[in-house]
Scaffold this motif. Structure first.
Motif, PDB file in Angstrom:
ATOM      1  N   UNK A  67      -5.242   4.017  33.141  1.00  0.00           N
ATOM      2  CA  UNK A  67      -4.098   3.581  33.936  1.00  0.00           C
ATOM      3  C   UNK A  67      -2.749   4.053  33.386  1.00  0.00           C
ATOM      4  N   UNK A  68      -2.774   4.790  32.285  1.00  0.00           N
ATOM      5  CA  UNK A  68      -1.517   5.316  31.743  1.00  0.00           C
ATOM      6  C   UNK A  68      -1.146   6.649  32.369  1.00  0.00           C
ATOM      7  N   UNK A  69      -1.950   7.101  33.324  1.00  0.00           N
ATOM      8  CA  UNK A  69      -1.703   8.393  33.958  1.00  0.00           C
ATOM      9  C   UNK A  69      -1.893   8.265  35.464  1.00  0.00           C
ATOM     10  N   UNK A  70      -0.954   8.805  36.220  1.00  0.00           N
ATOM     11  CA  UNK A  70      -1.004   8.747  37.689  1.00  0.00           C
ATOM     12  C   UNK A  70      -0.835  10.146  38.257  1.00  0.00           C
ATOM     13  N   UNK A  71      -1.690  10.510  39.215  1.00  0.00           N
ATOM     14  CA  UNK A  71      -1.545  11.786  39.920  1.00  0.00           C
ATOM     15  C   UNK A  71      -0.538  11.595  41.047  1.00  0.00           C
ATOM     16  N   UNK A  72       0.510  12.398  41.047  1.00  0.00           N
ATOM     17  CA  UNK A  72       1.564  12.280  42.064  1.00  0.00           C
ATOM     18  C   UNK A  72       1.346  13.223  43.243  1.00  0.00           C
ATOM     19  N   UNK A  73       0.959  14.451  42.945  1.00  0.00           N
ATOM     20  CA  UNK A  73       0.775  15.445  44.007  1.00  0.00           C
ATOM     21  C   UNK A  73      -0.140  16.561  43.493  1.00  0.00           C
ATOM     22  N   UNK A  74      -0.726  17.322  44.456  1.00  0.00           N
ATOM     23  CA  UNK A  74      -0.574  17.247  45.910  1.00  0.00           C
ATOM     24  C   UNK A  74      -1.285  16.020  46.490  1.00  0.00           C
ATOM     25  N   UNK A  75      -0.933  15.649  47.684  1.00  0.00           N
ATOM     26  CA  UNK A  75      -1.436  14.421  48.269  1.00  0.00           C
ATOM     27  C   UNK A  75      -2.963  14.401  48.426  1.00  0.00           C
ATOM     28  N   UNK A  76      -3.596  15.495  48.863  1.00  0.00           N
ATOM     29  CA  UNK A  76      -5.071  15.462  48.982  1.00  0.00           C
ATOM     30  C   UNK A  76      -5.763  15.187  47.641  1.00  0.00           C
ATOM     31  N   UNK A  77      -5.228  15.761  46.563  1.00  0.00           N
ATOM     32  CA  UNK A  77      -5.814  15.519  45.242  1.00  0.00           C
ATOM     33  C   UNK A  77      -5.559  14.080  44.801  1.00  0.00           C
ATOM     34  N   UNK A  78      -4.392  13.569  45.115  1.00  0.00           N
ATOM     35  CA  UNK A  78      -4.075  12.164  44.812  1.00  0.00           C
ATOM     36  C   UNK A  78      -5.037  11.236  45.542  1.00  0.00           C
ATOM     37  N   UNK A  79      -5.334  11.562  46.797  1.00  0.00           N
ATOM     38  CA  UNK A  79      -6.271  10.752  47.582  1.00  0.00           C
ATOM     39  C   UNK A  79      -7.684  10.844  47.019  1.00  0.00           C
ATOM     40  N   UNK A  80      -8.026  12.003  46.530  1.00  0.00           N
ATOM     41  CA  UNK A  80      -9.348  12.179  45.915  1.00  0.00           C
ATOM     42  C   UNK A  80      -9.494  11.276  44.694  1.00  0.00           C
ATOM     43  N   UNK A  81      -8.482  11.260  43.840  1.00  0.00           N
ATOM     44  CA  UNK A  81      -8.501  10.395  42.654  1.00  0.00           C
ATOM     45  C   UNK A  81      -8.537   8.929  43.078  1.00  0.00           C
ATOM     46  N   UNK A  82      -7.752   8.603  44.082  1.00  0.00           N
ATOM     47  CA  UNK A  82      -7.693   7.233  44.589  1.00  0.00           C
ATOM     48  C   UNK A  82      -9.060   6.775  45.073  1.00  0.00           C
ATOM     49  N   UNK A  83      -9.773   7.660  45.780  1.00  0.00           N
ATOM     50  CA  UNK A  83     -11.102   7.320  46.302  1.00  0.00           C
ATOM     51  C   UNK A  83     -12.084   7.063  45.170  1.00  0.00           C
ATOM     52  N   UNK A  84     -12.021   7.884  44.112  1.00  0.00           N
ATOM     53  CA  UNK A  84     -12.914   7.688  42.970  1.00  0.00           C
ATOM     54  C   UNK A  84     -12.636   6.362  42.290  1.00  0.00           C
ATOM     55  N   UNK A  85     -11.345   6.052  42.093  1.00  0.00           N
ATOM     56  CA  UNK A  85     -10.969   4.791  41.454  1.00  0.00           C
ATOM     57  C   UNK A  85     -11.423   3.603  42.300  1.00  0.00           C
ATOM     58  N   UNK A  86     -11.307   3.732  43.597  1.00  0.00           N
ATOM     59  CA  UNK A  86     -11.722   2.662  44.501  1.00  0.00           C
ATOM     60  C   UNK A  86     -13.236   2.433  44.414  1.00  0.00           C
ATOM     61  N   UNK A  87     -13.994   3.520  44.323  1.00  0.00           N
ATOM     62  CA  UNK A  87     -15.446   3.389  44.188  1.00  0.00           C
ATOM     63  C   UNK A  87     -15.804   2.781  42.840  1.00  0.00           C
ATOM     64  N   UNK A  88     -15.069   3.109  41.803  1.00  0.00           N
ATOM     65  CA  UNK A  88     -15.315   2.528  40.486  1.00  0.00           C
ATOM     66  C   UNK A  88     -15.048   1.022  40.498  1.00  0.00           C
ATOM     67  N   UNK A  89     -14.063   0.625  41.287  1.00  0.00           N
ATOM     68  CA  UNK A  89     -13.687  -0.789  41.340  1.00  0.00           C
ATOM     69  C   UNK A  89     -14.838  -1.682  41.823  1.00  0.00           C
ATOM     70  N   UNK A  90     -15.714  -1.091  42.624  1.00  0.00           N
ATOM     71  CA  UNK A  90     -16.841  -1.858  43.160  1.00  0.00           C
ATOM     72  C   UNK A  90     -17.751  -2.369  42.042  1.00  0.00           C
ATOM     73  N   UNK A  91     -17.814  -1.617  40.939  1.00  0.00           N
ATOM     74  CA  UNK A  91     -18.673  -2.037  39.830  1.00  0.00           C
ATOM     75  C   UNK A  91     -18.082  -3.225  39.063  1.00  0.00           C
ATOM     76  N   UNK A  92     -16.801  -3.441  39.206  1.00  0.00           N
ATOM     77  CA  UNK A  92     -16.133  -4.479  38.428  1.00  0.00           C
ATOM     78  C   UNK A  92     -15.512  -5.577  39.310  1.00  0.00           C
ATOM     79  N   UNK A  93     -15.735  -5.469  40.628  1.00  0.00           N
ATOM     80  CA  UNK A  93     -15.124  -6.431  41.537  1.00  0.00           C
ATOM     81  C   UNK A  93     -15.797  -7.795  41.485  1.00  0.00           C
TER      82      UNK A  93
END
Length: 300
Positions: free
Chosen positions: A274-300
């Protein structure tokens, strides 16, 4: 045997490099004191054979000054001090040899384990030198059974404690990368190949991170934001040679890269948490976001 010979080459380079100039008798004295020698002297003929092999393999020239005391020295010492394979060889193998000579220190210096496969490094380099095709029996992660094929070895690369050989696979008629620890069988064939004049290893990996070169992945201008001490970490150890710090405040920094956002680079960014955030390009940012969201399911 190949690994032992490789280590002897590095020992010899490091010994001469650290001293600056040294006679053969002094080399022999140091050699006898090393664990690799087994207490036996190094024959003069063997010494000269090692000199020749070192020049052919690593382009390191061990010369002899016959006028000023008949001592040996490294002619292109400045090249060793530059970044590259020669500098890496000294920083890795030479340190390992020094530790082996100091048995009492072995348990006090810890290293990361490198998977098996190093025994193939020297013969692969020899095949590269002589432009001979190699035959591999290879067990990939994507196949249930190993398969055997030929490769024209262009270069070798180390990444995250793993060695890889990069070369053209005639069966596929394309350049591919193979991890040495996945090799189950190896031999140098008698079939020669012509190393392509337009292939440059540095250029081949120039816009890639790690070992993955995927030309179907477009080169992007990627920006990331780092917080707190993570900024100092990225400043001290750049993620890629194209890294530029384009903004810096007391709270954060923004770094920019020009490369292909492949799987390897994606995983590297995620490893910083969480000390690093992807800002751009937007498609790559969305890709990272999707992976993080899928990871969240394991800890939700």
């Amino acid at each position: 045997m190949a690994k032992d010979l490789f280590n002897k080459y590095i020992w010899l380079v490091d010994t001469i490099y650290r001293v600056g100039k040294i006679t053969f008798e002094e080399i022999n004295e140091r050699w006898v004191r090393s664990e690799m020698s087994g207490g036996e002297e190094i024959p003069l003929r063997t010494f000269h054979n090692h000199r020749k092999a070192i020049e052919e393999l690593f382009d390191i020239n061990i010369e002899c000054n016959k006028r000023g005391g008949y001592y040996y020295y490294i002619e292109n010492k400045e090249d060793i001090e530059k970044a590259g394979v020669r500098n890496w060889l000294l920083n890795t193998f030479a340190v390992n040899n020094l530790i082996n000579e100091s048995c009492k220190l072995k348990k006090r210096i810890l290293f990361e384990e490198i998977p098996s496969g190093r025994q193939y490094l020297t013969p692969i380099i020899e095949a590269m030198r002589d432009n001979f095709t190699i035959e591999l029996t290879y067990q990939s992660f994507w196949r249930n059974e190993p398969h055997t094929f030929r490769v024209e070895p262009y270069c070798v690369k180390v990444f995250k404690q793993r060695w890889y050989v990069v070369g053209r696979a005639p069966h596929y008629d394309e350049i591919r990368t193979y991890a040495l620890e996945r090799i189950q069988g190896f031999q140098i064939t008698e079939k020669s190949f012509a190393y392509p004049k337009d292939f440059d290893p540095q250029s081949y990996f120039h816009t890639s991170f790690g070992i993955t070169v995927d030309e179907s992945c477009e080169i992007e201008r990627i920006r990331i934001k780092t917080l707190g001490n993570k900024t100092k970490y990225i400043q001290a150890l750049p993620l890629h040679h194209s890294q530029q710090e384009v903004e810096c405040t007391a709270e954060y920094s923004i770094f920019e890269y020009l490369l292909r956002p492949t799987y390897d680079f994606c995983q590297e960014l995620l490893s910083h948490g969480s000390d690093l955030e992807v800002l751009s390009p937007q498609p790559f940012r969305e890709q990272i976001k999707s992976i993080v969201k899928n990871m969240e399911q394991f800890y939700g």
